[in-house]
Scaffold this motif. Structure first.
Motif, PDB file in Angstrom:
ATOM      1  N   VAL D 183      -3.804  -1.113  -1.102  1.00 39.12           N
ATOM      2  CA  VAL D 183      -4.123   0.021  -0.236  1.00 39.12           C
ATOM      3  C   VAL D 183      -5.637   0.113  -0.053  1.00 39.12           C
ATOM      4  CG1 VAL D 183      -3.944   2.521   0.106  1.00 39.12           C
ATOM      5  CG2 VAL D 183      -2.107   1.307  -1.082  1.00 39.12           C
ATOM      6  N   ALA D 184      -6.077   0.127   1.178  1.00 46.77           N
ATOM      7  CA  ALA D 184      -7.504   0.287   1.462  1.00 46.77           C
ATOM      8  C   ALA D 184      -7.676   1.181   2.675  1.00 46.77           C
ATOM      9  CB  ALA D 184      -8.154  -1.069   1.723  1.00 46.77           C
ATOM     10  N   ARG D 185      -8.844   1.817   2.735  1.00 45.05           N
ATOM     11  CA  ARG D 185      -9.182   2.604   3.925  1.00 45.05           C
ATOM     12  C   ARG D 185     -10.627   2.290   4.298  1.00 45.05           C
ATOM     13  NH1 ARG D 185      -9.554   8.845   3.057  1.00 45.05           N
ATOM     14  NH2 ARG D 185      -7.510   9.160   3.999  1.00 45.05           N
ATOM     15  N   TRP D 186     -10.864   2.081   5.577  1.00 41.92           N
ATOM     16  CA  TRP D 186     -12.213   1.906   6.092  1.00 41.92           C
ATOM     17  C   TRP D 186     -12.324   2.655   7.410  1.00 41.92           C
ATOM     18  CZ3 TRP D 186     -14.962   0.130   2.301  1.00 41.92           C
ATOM     19  CH2 TRP D 186     -14.381  -0.750   1.367  1.00 41.92           C
ATOM     20  N   THR D 187     -13.543   2.736   7.911  1.00 45.10           N
ATOM     21  CA  THR D 187     -13.679   3.241   9.273  1.00 45.10           C
ATOM     22  C   THR D 187     -14.006   2.037  10.156  1.00 45.10           C
ATOM     23  OG1 THR D 187     -16.068   3.566   9.458  1.00 45.10           O
ATOM     24  CG2 THR D 187     -14.818   5.279   8.268  1.00 45.10           C
TER      25      THR D 187
END
Lengths: 191, 386, 95, 319
Positions: D183-187
């Protein structure tokens, strides 16, 4: 094998559906007839009343449901009360005599009771009550022969239960034969 | 045509109910991907597949709902395996959108609907034939697909195989419109040797990727498929698309795209449609029926015949596409059509349209929960014969 | 247009020999978002005053010598309308 | 050095766009608005593909409906543009029949999390083999800016004209709690981080999820008076905080609040297919027949699959 409509009824857990399957297999796979089995399939069947219908014929069966039952195999009082009124006036009623208290016989209906649950317990497993009833059907009505029925049982139950179920069938068969022979001796019916 | 893989074929004489027979049909047809969601009275199909697939190299997955089941089936078919799902009324409603996607993307797959009484939750454990028009028109937009209607456990086996063959041949979802009565009816089912079961395999392109257009049709109006991962790098979409598979949203492409989807079934009807005929040669009255109703109609027809009424029976094995040509021909020669349906008038509308006023059409309706009494159909025949 | 505030200058910027790049702009694909201009760490680009066929102002290279072929403009361009190549890549990619 | 201006498909002197092997340049310009972030994520995906060394023939890309739903149409791989919300279950079918390939779902927040939310959690729970890339722009953009399950509280939408008061989903939290293995989040500003995450996730098995916060300039930014997509990119620069060890409580996103980004989960857990295989092998022993694959037994040099079968000549077309 002339057209015969059969109702098998009891409560969930008595092996009603398996009785219908073994009966159908006996006729349509191990004998020369046709047999269509349907079941009253409903949420109420879970643990409650349970009914299988088997239509037997020597020709292809069209209408799949029982219309006027010729034979009834009844394994609970509830089933008796629900189904008996629809039994053909010259039909045959086979019942578990310790669980069902039938009313007086109507018309020409032949009635035979058997303490199948007690016999099943004596054989060591109350679950085989259904095969006792099936043997009883064979012994009283002659509708199915023991050899194809034994084959159908062998093809329907797990391997380690075959022998027990065969014993149960035989028990019912002998008991039924005995009742019919007794009647014949008493001159009630003719051979 | 190729022969079935013996691994999936349970050759022998069995005593099976329609649901289990349909599952065996899928195993024999080479179906090796199944995604489904439990729903009465179809669950036994899924249960038997779950039992059988690990033994024959199939993949069974119970999805989170019917929307997911049909989507996974479309994916599974694109992945290269014959794929199937099974459901009943409420689940069939949920599958409608993606059945449309299957039509639009031209995905071979089979959907079995074991019909029960509706609308809504209706009669989960009792039969009906009331999803027939939903099968025909339930997804949005104009489309044609194929729907078969078995009337015995043996036919549940046979027609499931036939459905896979039709879906591969015409690249279209094929519906097997069973009903609770057939699904839960146990009879003798003969499963032949694998060598006697003929299967239609998928038609993949033999063009080079540079020359391949995913939606360029062949002579029979069916485009060839490309397997994934072999350099074709095709795109496919539920949007109106051109021969490249690219979205092209205008009236002209819509006409070409949808027009061909309809034509590939309609212009090939003679090859697709299968009916059974009894006593039609001299018939004044024809009982037209399908599924369980066709079995129930026969005693009525025979009784009327014995009484000298010239009645024939036409049984629709293929309900969709409808045998329009045959009905038009018959309409010129017979006095009346009688159609028993376990609904309040669905396929009869199509019958009436094709009869075009040249023969009377009578519906013997039934709201569901049981099958017709043959006597009711017999009465309708007598009434029509007056 | 001022140079970007958002990217710091590496401390060893004078010591390291940066590779040269050539910026290509597919003007008619550009939708004038300005991302490349805003985020180019070397201030190579400005939005031009001219219009492309769709009425957007595509970027224009005003400091070609500053380009270090970092690829940022290519990666941040949502339109696939700008890219930079070094000499080897040009040879490799040229048909 | 001078500016070289290139028009699409013009003279052969100009080198092709470096990503033209992976993207359908014949379909450019794409449909996305100016200052939209989706194109950036697609570019990052193409870069990640290059970094992994995977060929487009090693992957499939599936999308649902909406702006991001169009991604499948621009990736030059076998690609499927399916129905609203169903990209994940469609890919379940692809992944189970072609376990030899990498399967990527590329879709938007409304598609994957609202109408497709049930599929999302169940695919994560089963650790189904796929990389799910969600471009989160906080709204339904293609249909004109309605409330999404990701819309921050107080942000306006056409169906929340007075601002939203619903608690939005934090997508990484959802994926983590459902059992995703990556699971990863970036903009969309974190182009190198996105590329690295995609590269890494492409090489893993199981259910992998990458959320990318991206600007919707025309709909979300305008309705909420946030300037343009460029202003949102600047906001990401100023307000995103990288914290790989963030607790799930930190992952909520408020209206124009700080955004915690990072790689939150990267663990090895057997995928659905692997669990199935191992379970049946154990329980059924040699009665078990491992699942057949849809992969065809043909080597890559082959130029047609059906040479031995009857085929119709495709040149003779009736249409």
């Amino acid at each position: 094998m002339s057209h015969t409509d059969i109702v098998i009824s009891g409560f969930g857990g008595q092996g009603v559906i398996l009785t219908g399957i073994v009966l159908g297999k006996t006729i349509s796979i191990y004998s020369d007839g046709y047999a269509t089995m349907t079941q009253n399939f409903g949420p109420e069947a879970r643990g409650g009343a349970c009914t299988a219908q088997v239509v037997i014929d020597n020709d292809k069966i069209r209408y799949p449901y029982v219309q006027v039952p010729d034979i009834m195999i009844i394994m609970s009082q509830e089933a008796y009360e629900k189904h008996e009124p629809s039994l053909s006036p010259d039909g045959m009623l086979l019942f578990e005599e310790e669980l069902v208290e039938p009313g007086p016989a109507r018309d020409k209906i032949r009635m035979y009771g058997i303490p199948a649950t007690r016999f099943a317990e004596e054989l060591g497993n109350p679950m085989v009550l259904n095969m006792i009833m099936l043997g009883f059907l064979s012994g009283t009505s002659g509708l199915i022969e023991p050899i194809p029925a034994r084959n159908a049982i062998a093809a329907s139950v797990p391997g380690h239960f075959i022998e027990l179920n065969h014993l149960a069938f035989n028990k019912g068969y002998q008991y039924g034969k005995g009742l019919v022979a007794g009647e014949m001796l008493a001159g009630k019916i003719s051979g | 045509m190729v022969q079935a893989d013996p691994v999936g074929v349970l050759t022998g004489t069995h005593y099976l109910d329609g649901d289990h027979a349909a599952a065996e049909g899928a195993c024999s047809a080479g179906c090796r991907f199944f995604a489904g969601y439990p729903i009465t009275p179809s669950t036994e199909v899924a249960e038997r597949v779950a039992l059988r697939f690990p033994l024959i190299g199939g993949t069974f997955i119970q999805m989170e709902d019917e929307l997911a089941s049909i989507a996974a089936v479309l994916g599974g078919s694109w992945g290269g395996l014959k794929s199937m799902t099974v459901t009943s009324g409420p689940g069939f409603s949920l599958m409608m959108e993606n059945i449309g996607l299957g039509v639009m993307m031209e995905v071979p797959c089979v959907v079995i609907n074991v019909q029960r009484g509706g609308p809504s939750t209706g009669l989960p454990t009792l039969p009906a034939q009331a999803d027939m028009m939903q099968a025909r028109w339930g997804s949005h937009g104009d489309y044609e697909l194929i729907a078969l209607s078995p009337n015995s456990p043996q036919e549940c086996f046979d027609l499931t195989i036939e459905s896979f063959n039709l879906s591969e041949q015409w690249r279209v979802p094929v519906l097997v419109m069973m009903d609770e009565c057939i699904g839960h009816m146990t009879e003798r089912v003969v499963i032949p040797e694998a060598g006697e079961i003929e299967l239609v395999e998928r038609r993949y392109t033999n063009l080079n990727p540079d020359d391949y257009l995913p939606y360029k049709p062949c002579e029979d109006l069916v485009p060839e498929m490309a397997p994934i991962g072999y350099g074709y790098r095709f795109h496919t979409t539920g949007l109106t698309h051109d021969e490249r598979g690219y979205p092209s949203m205008n009236a002209e492409t819509q006409q070409r795209c949808v027009g061909r989807l309809l034509d590939k079934i309609n212009l090939n009807r003679d090859e697709i449609i299968h009916v059974d005929k009894h006593y039609l040669d001299d018939a004044d009255i024809v009982v037209v029926s399908y599924g369980i109703s066709s079995r129930v109609a026969i005693p009525a027809v025979e009784k009327a015949r014995r009484e000298g009424i010239k009645v024939g029976e036409l049984r629709l094995v293929t309900v969709w596409p409808f045998p329009e040509k045959l009905i038009r021909e018959l309409a010129g020669n017979v006095k009346a059509f009688i159609m028993p349906e376990i609904n309040h008038g669905q396929v009869v509308l199509e019958l009436e349209r094709c009869a075009g006023g040249r023969a009377e059409t009578r519906l013997v309706k039934h709201a569901g929960g049981w099958v017709h009494d043959p006597e009711t159909i017999y009465e309708a025949i007598r009434e029509a014969a007056k | 247009m001022p140079e970007s505030n958002y990217w710091r200058k590496p401390f060893d910027a004078d010591k390291v020999k940066s590779p040269d790049g050539t910026v290509y702009v597919i003007k008619d694909r550009c939708k004038g978002c300005g991302f490349c201009v805003e985020f180019c760490p070397r201030g190579v680009l400005v939005l031009s005053t001219e219009f492309n066929r769709k009425g957007y102002h595509p970027p224009e290279v005003i400091h070609p010598d500053r380009c270090v072929n970092c690829d940022l403009c290519e990666r941040i361009c949502p339109e696939f309308a700008i890219y930079c190549l070094n000499q080897e890549e040009i040879i490799e990619l040229a048909p | 050095m001078t500016v070289t201006e290139v028009k699409p498909d013009t003279t052969r002197k100009i080198p092709e766009h470096p990503k033209s092997l992976l993207l359908r340049m014949d379909r450019m310009p794409h449909i996305w608005c100016s200052r939209c972030g989706i194109g950036i994520t697609v570019g990052c995906f193409a870069s990640a593909m290059e970094k992994t060394g995977l060929s487009p023939d090693d992957i499939t890309v599936t999308s649902g409906i909406g702006c991001t739903g169009r991604v499948a149409g621009y990736v030059k791989a076998d690609s499927f543009h399916t129905t609203h919300g169903r990209a994940i279950p469609f890919t379940v079918g692809l992944a189970l029949t072609r376990p030899d390939l990498k399967h990527v779902v590329f879709s938007g927040d409304g598609d994957l999390i609202s109408i497709g939310g049930n599929h999302f959690i169940h695919a994560a729970r089963r650790n189904q083999n796929m990389l799910v890339i969600c471009v989160n722009n906080f709204t339904y953009a293609m249909t004109g800016g309605q409330l999404a399950p990701t819309t921050p509280v107080t942000a306006r939408a056409t169906t929340a004209p007075y601002g939203s008061f619903e608690r939005p989903f934090s997508l990484p939290t959802l994926a983590i709690s459902a059992g995703a293995s990556y699971v990863a989040r970036w903009t969309s500003l974190h182009i190198r981080r996105i590329t690295d995450s995609m590269t890494e996730a492409l090489q893993r098995r199981g259910f992998r999820f990458i959320e990318i916060i991206a600007p919707c300039s025309t709909i979300y930014a305008r309705r909420n008076k946030l300037g343009t997509g460029l202003d949102l990119m600047k906001y990401y620069y100023e307000n995103s905080v990288i914290d790989h060890n963030a607790s799930v409580d930190d992952l909520d996103i408020g209206f124009q609040s700080k955004i915690v980004v990072g790689k939150f989960v990267d663990k090895d857990r057997p995928s659905y297919g692997k669990s199935m295989h191992e379970h049946f092998r154990k329980v059924l022993g040699n009665k078990y027949q491992p699942p057949v694959s849809g992969k065809m037994e043909i080597d890559k040099s082959w130029s047609g699959c059906t040479e031995s079968q009857d085929t119709t000549v495709t040149d003779e077309v009736q249409s």
